[in-house]
Design an enzyme around this catalytic site. Structure first.
Site, short mmCIF file in Angstrom:
data_model
loop_
_atom_site.label_atom_id
_atom_site.label_comp_id
_atom_site.label_asym_id
_atom_site.label_seq_id
_atom_site.Cartn_x
_atom_site.Cartn_y
_atom_site.Cartn_z
N ASN A 90 -71.57 -21.16 65.44
CA ASN A 90 -71.77 -19.78 64.82
C ASN A 90 -73.30 -19.42 64.57
OD1 ASN A 90 -69.03 -19.87 65.24
ND2 ASN A 90 -68.54 -20.10 63.04
N ASP A 92 -73.79 -17.25 62.24
CA ASP A 92 -73.95 -16.80 60.74
C ASP A 92 -73.99 -17.96 59.89
OD1 ASP A 92 -71.46 -18.56 59.88
OD2 ASP A 92 -70.23 -17.15 60.81
N HIS A 107 -76.25 -22.72 68.56
CA HIS A 107 -76.58 -21.67 69.24
C HIS A 107 -77.41 -20.75 68.35
CE1 HIS A 107 -72.42 -22.02 71.66
NE2 HIS A 107 -73.35 -22.76 71.99
N CYS A 115 -90.73 -15.94 68.27
CA CYS A 115 -91.62 -15.31 68.64
C CYS A 115 -92.10 -15.72 70.06
CB CYS A 115 -93.13 -15.20 67.62
SG CYS A 115 -94.41 -14.36 68.49
N CYS A 137 -97.83 -14.85 63.57
CA CYS A 137 -99.04 -14.69 64.32
C CYS A 137 -99.47 -12.99 64.17
CB CYS A 137 -98.89 -14.91 65.98
SG CYS A 137 -97.78 -13.95 66.80
#
Ligand code: OAD
Length: 233
Positions: A90, A92, A107, A115, A137
């Site tokens: 999950n 969450d 996951h 980024c 950055c």
């Protein structure tokens, strides 16, 4: 050591959609559009809208950990340190909010941004779009949700396989077992001699892989199972 793998079903009673059940996310949107690198290249705005909506729901005050998340946290805090290894598919943060001391997110997380310019991660609670700047950055346009998409390698798999080889009990909670490599973990546990238990609202059709099954809502079945373990500690 107990290896616990959770999936969307554990958060369903907290009001978070699963993927493949009736009304699940993958019945409303195409996986190829919102959960693949190619989909993001094709239409980043659409992908951002999908994850912004899920992030908004997760951070709304109505979404709180349920009795199943709380029971797993209590189990980890009651048994000796290192006796529970909690892995979730999950994105969450309900295991963390329930108090689980360590959670391995295969996951990724809805509350993290990655980024593509600098490769660094940042906590992220609000909306994200193509003009968002990276907090690390300061470049614009390179942020993506820090979640694993189809075709990408899940996170922390080296650690996961190491822990799998050490467990004596493998427990699968609220997952359909449809997505590899996570779906293959139970087979790996069995092969290395662990007992296996499935907890789900219904049997998932993988009974051959599980020595035992507890079937009913996670908020009832998970506390039932953890209370027994805690009592026998
Ligand atoms: P699925 O939607 O495939 O499966 C949810 C499972 O939860 C089903 O087996 C349901 O029977 C069960 N379930 C539903 N409500 C429940 C309840 N109240 N109590 C107990 N069980 C319940 O979700 P996952 O197996 O988590 O990956 O999906 C795995 C991965 O597929 C996700 O992490 C996501 C998705 O594509 C990516 O996006 C990479």
């Amino acid at each position: 050591m107990i290896f616990i793998l959770t999936g969307a079903g554990i958060s369903q009673e907290s009001g978070i959609d699963t993927f493949r059940d009736k009304g699940g996310l993958w019945r409303k949107v195409r996986v190829e559009d919102v959960a693949t690198p190619a989909g993001f290249r094709r239409d980043a705005a659409k992908v951002h809208r999908f994850y912004n909506q899920r992030r908004k729901e997760l951070t709304s005050s109505r979404r709180v950990p349920n009795a199943a998340h709380l029971a797993l946290a209590e189990l980890a805090l009651t048994l000796d340190r290192g006796e529970v290894f909690l892995v979730t598919q999950n994105v969450d943060d309900l295991h963390e909010r329930a108090g689980s001391p360590e959670v391995c997110h295969l996951h990724g997380s809805l509350l993290s941004a990655l980024c593509l310019n600098c490769g660094r991660r940042s906590d992220w609670k609000g909306d994200m779009d193509r003009s968002s700047s990276c907090p690390k950055c300061a470049q614009k346009g390179g942020l993506r949700p820090d979640v694993v998409w189809f075709g990408e390698r899940p996170f922390h798999f080296d650690l996961v396989y190491e822990m799998l080889s050490r467990c004596s009990l493998f427990v699968s909670i609220g997952t359909s077992g449809a997505v590899y490599p996570a779906a293959g973990l139970v087979g790996g546990a069995k092969a290395s001699g662990a007992k296996t238990l499935e907890i789900n609202v219904v049997p998932t059709g993988r009974e051959k892989l599980f020595d035992e099954g507890l079937y009913g809502p996670a908020t009832e079945m998970v506390p039932l199972w953890t209370e027994k373990l805690i009592k026998n500690k």
